[in-house]
Design an enzyme around this catalytic site. Structure first.
Site, PDB file in Angstrom:
ATOM      1  N   ARG A   1     -15.573   1.925  -2.139  1.00 23.35           N
ATOM      2  CA  ARG A   1     -15.372   0.556  -1.655  1.00 23.35           C
ATOM      3  C   ARG A   1     -15.456   0.554  -0.137  1.00 23.35           C
ATOM      4  NH1 ARG A   1      -9.777  -2.568  -2.543  1.00 23.35           N
ATOM      5  NH2 ARG A   1      -9.106  -1.192  -0.859  1.00 23.35           N
TER       6      ARG A   1
ATOM      7  N   HIS B   1       0.808  -1.218   0.000  1.00 21.51           N
ATOM      8  CA  HIS B   1       0.000   0.000   0.000  1.00 21.51           C
ATOM      9  C   HIS B   1       0.842   1.268   0.000  1.00 21.51           C
ATOM     10  CE1 HIS B   1      -3.141  -2.898   0.471  1.00 21.51           C
ATOM     11  NE2 HIS B   1      -3.814  -2.010  -0.235  1.00 21.51           N
TER      12      HIS B   1
ATOM     13  N   ARG C   1     -10.603   3.996  -1.925  1.00 22.59           N
ATOM     14  CA  ARG C   1     -10.190   3.137  -0.805  1.00 22.59           C
ATOM     15  C   ARG C   1     -10.512   3.869   0.499  1.00 22.59           C
ATOM     16  NH1 ARG C   1      -5.598   1.899  -4.401  1.00 22.59           N
ATOM     17  NH2 ARG C   1      -5.344  -0.350  -4.537  1.00 22.59           N
TER      18      ARG C   1
ATOM     19  N   ARG D   1       2.342  -9.968  -1.500  1.00 26.41           N
ATOM     20  CA  ARG D   1       2.504  -8.757  -2.307  1.00 26.41           C
ATOM     21  C   ARG D   1       3.459  -7.740  -1.702  1.00 26.41           C
ATOM     22  NH1 ARG D   1      -3.520  -6.004  -2.037  1.00 26.41           N
ATOM     23  NH2 ARG D   1      -2.492  -4.021  -2.405  1.00 26.41           N
TER      24      ARG D   1
ATOM     25  N   CYS E   1      -9.105  -2.534 -10.957  1.00 23.63           N
ATOM     26  CA  CYS E   1      -8.572  -1.422 -10.174  1.00 23.63           C
ATOM     27  C   CYS E   1      -7.254  -1.780  -9.493  1.00 23.63           C
ATOM     28  CB  CYS E   1      -9.602  -0.924  -9.163  1.00 23.63           C
ATOM     29  SG  CYS E   1     -10.239  -2.217  -8.107  1.00 23.63           S
TER      30      CYS E   1
ATOM     31  N   ASN F   1      -4.023  -6.848  -7.470  1.00 24.19           N
ATOM     32  CA  ASN F   1      -2.985  -6.838  -6.426  1.00 24.19           C
ATOM     33  C   ASN F   1      -3.150  -8.058  -5.517  1.00 24.19           C
ATOM     34  OD1 ASN F   1      -2.488  -4.367  -7.519  1.00 24.19           O
ATOM     35  ND2 ASN F   1      -3.420  -3.191  -5.868  1.00 24.19           N
ATOM     36  N   ASP F   2      -4.388  -8.293  -5.137  1.00 21.86           N
ATOM     37  CA  ASP F   2      -4.641  -9.448  -4.278  1.00 21.86           C
ATOM     38  C   ASP F   2      -4.826 -10.734  -5.075  1.00 21.86           C
ATOM     39  OD1 ASP F   2      -4.513  -8.595  -1.572  1.00 21.86           O
ATOM     40  OD2 ASP F   2      -6.245  -7.343  -1.962  1.00 21.86           O
TER      41      ASP F   2
ATOM     42  N   GLU G   1     -11.027 -10.559  -6.305  1.00 22.43           N
ATOM     43  CA  GLU G   1      -9.600 -10.498  -5.960  1.00 22.43           C
ATOM     44  C   GLU G   1      -9.139 -11.732  -5.184  1.00 22.43           C
ATOM     45  OE1 GLU G   1      -8.792  -7.020  -3.576  1.00 22.43           O
ATOM     46  OE2 GLU G   1     -10.682  -7.153  -2.517  1.00 22.43           O
TER      47      GLU G   1
HETATM   48  C1  PEP Z   1      -6.427  -5.066  -5.374  1.00 26.30           C
HETATM   49  O1  PEP Z   1      -6.279  -5.966  -4.555  1.00 26.30           O
HETATM   50  O2  PEP Z   1      -6.036  -5.141  -6.568  1.00 26.30           O
HETATM   51  C2  PEP Z   1      -7.049  -3.803  -4.958  1.00 26.30           C
HETATM   52  C3  PEP Z   1      -7.316  -2.858  -5.834  1.00 26.30           C
HETATM   53  O3  PEP Z   1      -7.278  -3.616  -3.633  1.00 26.30           O
HETATM   54  P1  PEP Z   1      -6.134  -3.201  -2.563  1.00 26.30           P
HETATM   55  O4  PEP Z   1      -4.879  -2.896  -3.327  1.00 26.30           O
HETATM   56  O5  PEP Z   1      -6.654  -2.050  -1.821  1.00 26.30           O
HETATM   57  O6  PEP Z   1      -6.015  -4.442  -1.751  1.00 26.30           O
HETATM   58 MG    MG Z   2      -7.345  -5.852  -2.711  1.00 26.95          MG
END
Ligand code: PEP
Ligand code: MG
Length: 578
Positions: free
Chosen positions: A337, A194, A301, A472, A509, A461-462, A438
């Protein structure tokens, strides 16, 4: 100037080049020296230790009172453990013994703490693991006072600073936002941690996973952050500095050129249109969203509201932020979200009293947390619904992994809607509700999910970390974190095709959507909406406006037949840009 430039390689966390002065943030690694204390000074040395202990106690008392005021007595008792350690007569006796033997107070404290930690480490018990952390923490507090060191805060950083740190928690990066700096360089972390995401949102170059940067750099050192290559150069030679300054100028000129695309549609040369939205985590970003030419917010977020605050956000706090964003972005949509706390987004100050979890990414995170604590969820849902009366608001749930979770979240939403109606509060009764995809289990049951939502957004990302079993935020496995792994591409294809069959649009996203290298592939797979950091929007738009949809569709079909990464990369390299 050094003979040789010190180049340290890490993970490219946010693109761009920055040149500035290192600012070491929250460095707790004190440099302790062993000093011989003459017999006649040992009494004073003990007094110095006493003073440092008393000062630490006074600081703990302030912390105790703060927590007591915010969370109550039970939480405030956490500080009692620290006081017990400080008052422990056997620990004190051991430290005094070293001083009596002529060892300086700092080194005496260090040796005693080290001995206790080592003996606790041999005990395989969770209780003792926690106590090790307490003992190390209290040791650092005393040492900081003995050395007369302040914990660094970002207050003294400036616009020329490159923030160098072992790690930056999301709470730190929120503070950095308020203090614009030039770049980040951290020992740990990966491309989609993050901290990296915040850097991308701010268009600040960043390199993570540098392992040693916080121990090698000193505040004031000149440092070049190359967020494109994923490396930093410490105290560069005049030659390298000139080369990078030129690159910075070129970067600036390129940005100016891209800005011209702002009002042009995201449309391929054969007239296939897609949507480009922005990701935000704070209402302050609205202006950059508007400046970037985004056609809405694809991911807001909201969990960032929980950082660096002393009390839980109220329904009113939520509403004020959502109202501000929705109204400013209207008539374009804002996808809010619901909170995604947990994972690497843990709150400080014990908000939500999240317990330590061995695997927080697999733990009580996001929708799981909201369903466990429905009061928090309800406050947020009420605020989102209320804001929907003032702009085009959509609601999205993070980390859905079963249909049951979706049902339960929707059941609570329905109840909140009924309550608002009874209270005669205005809201959009047809508010669209979507789910993030995700988690691999959600990707596999996408047919079922797609029938029950108005849209989905792929959180790569997840999805990548959970599918490939690659943390990650762990720099040691960053090379395995691959958006082009054939399984990921097949998941994306499956999510898009099944959602389209159900008649709903698919967004993405995760950070994959914001990297222009992947744009042709995602377009060819049929993605409808790209939601990315504002700074990336022109770059993505430029790619889209220079390729043929027919061509990338054919290429995507070829890619889906591949079982390995190399073949996929080779095919991508054949893509023609106009
Ligand atoms: C993701 O997981 O791709 C996502 C957009 O959510 P975050 O990065 O906030 O976990
Ligand atoms: Mg995520």
């Amino acid at each position: 100037m050094p003979d040789k430039d010190i180049i340290i390689k890490g993970v490219a966390a946010s693109p761009g080049i920055a040149i500035g002065k290192a600012f070491l943030f929250e460095n707790d690694d004190f440099c302790l020296v062993h000093k011989e204390i003459p017999q006649n000074e040992r009494k004073d040395e003990k007094k110095r230790l006493n003073d440092a202990i008393e000062k630490t106690k006074a600081e703990l008392k302030i912390t105790h009172d703060k927590i007591n005021g915010i969370l109550g007595k039970n939480y405030a008792q956490i500080t009692n453990v620290y006081l017990l350690i400080l008052d422990d007569p056997s620990i004190r006796k051991d430290v005094d013994k070293f001083i009596d033997e002529g060892v300086n107070a700092e080194y005496s404290v260090f040796m005693v703490i080290d001995k206790i930690v080592r003996s606790f480490e041999t005990i395989k018990d969770d209780y003792f693991k926690e106590r090790i952390l307490d003992i190390q923490d209290i040791g650092k507090k005393v040492l900081r006072n003995l050395l007369g060191k302040q914990r660094t805060t970002l207050a003294s950083s400036n616009e020329d600073s490159i923030v160098v740190s072992h790690n930056l928690a999301p709470a730190d990066t929120v503070a950095i936002k308020e203090k614009l700096v030039k770049g980040f360089a951290t020992d740990i972390g990966g491309k989609t941690s993050h901290t990296a995401i915040v850097a991308q949102g701010l268009a600040i170059p960043a390199v993570a996973g540098l392992k040693v940067i916080s121990s090698q750099a000193k505040t004031g050192d000149t440092i070049i952050v190359d967020g494109n290559k994923g490396e930093i150069i410490l105290n560069p030679s005049a030659e390298i500095l000139t080369k990078y300054k030129k690159e910075c100028d070129m970067q600036f000129a390129k940005r100016k050129e891209l800005e011209k695309l702002k009002d042009l549609p995201a449309e391929t040369i054969d007239s296939h249109k897609v949507l480009i939205f922005a990701n935000i985590d704070n209402p302050d970003e609205v202006q950059s969203v508007l400046d970037s030419g985004a056609m809405g917010i694809g991911l807001y977020r909201t969990e960032f509201m929980y950082f660096n605050r002393k009390t839980m956000p109220s329904e009113k706090d939520h509403f004020e932020e959502y109202f501000k964003v929705a109204e400013a972005i209207s008539p374009y949509p804002t996808i809010i979200r619901t909170i995604d706390l947990g994972g690497d987004k843990l709150t400080r100050m014990g908000l939500l009293s999240m317990k330590h979890e061995e695997n927080p990414f697999l733990g009580l995170r996001a929708i799981r947390l909201c369903l466990k604590y429905p009061d928090i969820f309800v406050d947020q849902l009420r605020a989102v619904l209320k804001a929907s009366a003032y702009g085009k608001v959509k609601l999205m749930y993070p980390m859905i992994s079963t249909l049951e979770e979706l049902h339960e979240a929707n059941r609570i939403l329905e109840k909140v809607k009924q309550d608002l109606k009874k209270e005669h509060i205005k809201f959009d009764e047809k508010i669209e509700v979507g789910s993030m995809i995700e988690v691999p289990s959600a990707a596999m049951i996408i047919e079922a999910i797609a029938k029950e939502v108005d849209f989905v957004s792929i959180g790569t990302n997840d999805l990548i970390q959970y599918t490939l079993a690659v943390d990650r935020v762990n720099e040691n496995v960053a090379s395995l974190y691959d958006p082009l792994h054939p399984t990921i591409l097949r998941f994306i294809k499956r999510i898009i095709d099944e959602s389209h069959k159900a008649g709903i649009d698919v967004g993405m996203c995760g950070e994959m959507a914001g990297d222009p290298y992947y744009t042709p592939v995602l377009l060819g797979l049929g993605l409808d909406e790209f939601s990315v950091a504002s700074a990336q929007i022109p770059k993505i738009k430029r790619v889209i406006r220079n390729i043929s949809f027919g061509n990338v569709q054919r290429i995507a079909e070829e890619i889906l037949k591949c079982g390995d990464r190399d073949s996929i990369s080779k095919i991508i390299s054949t893509i023609q840009m106009q």
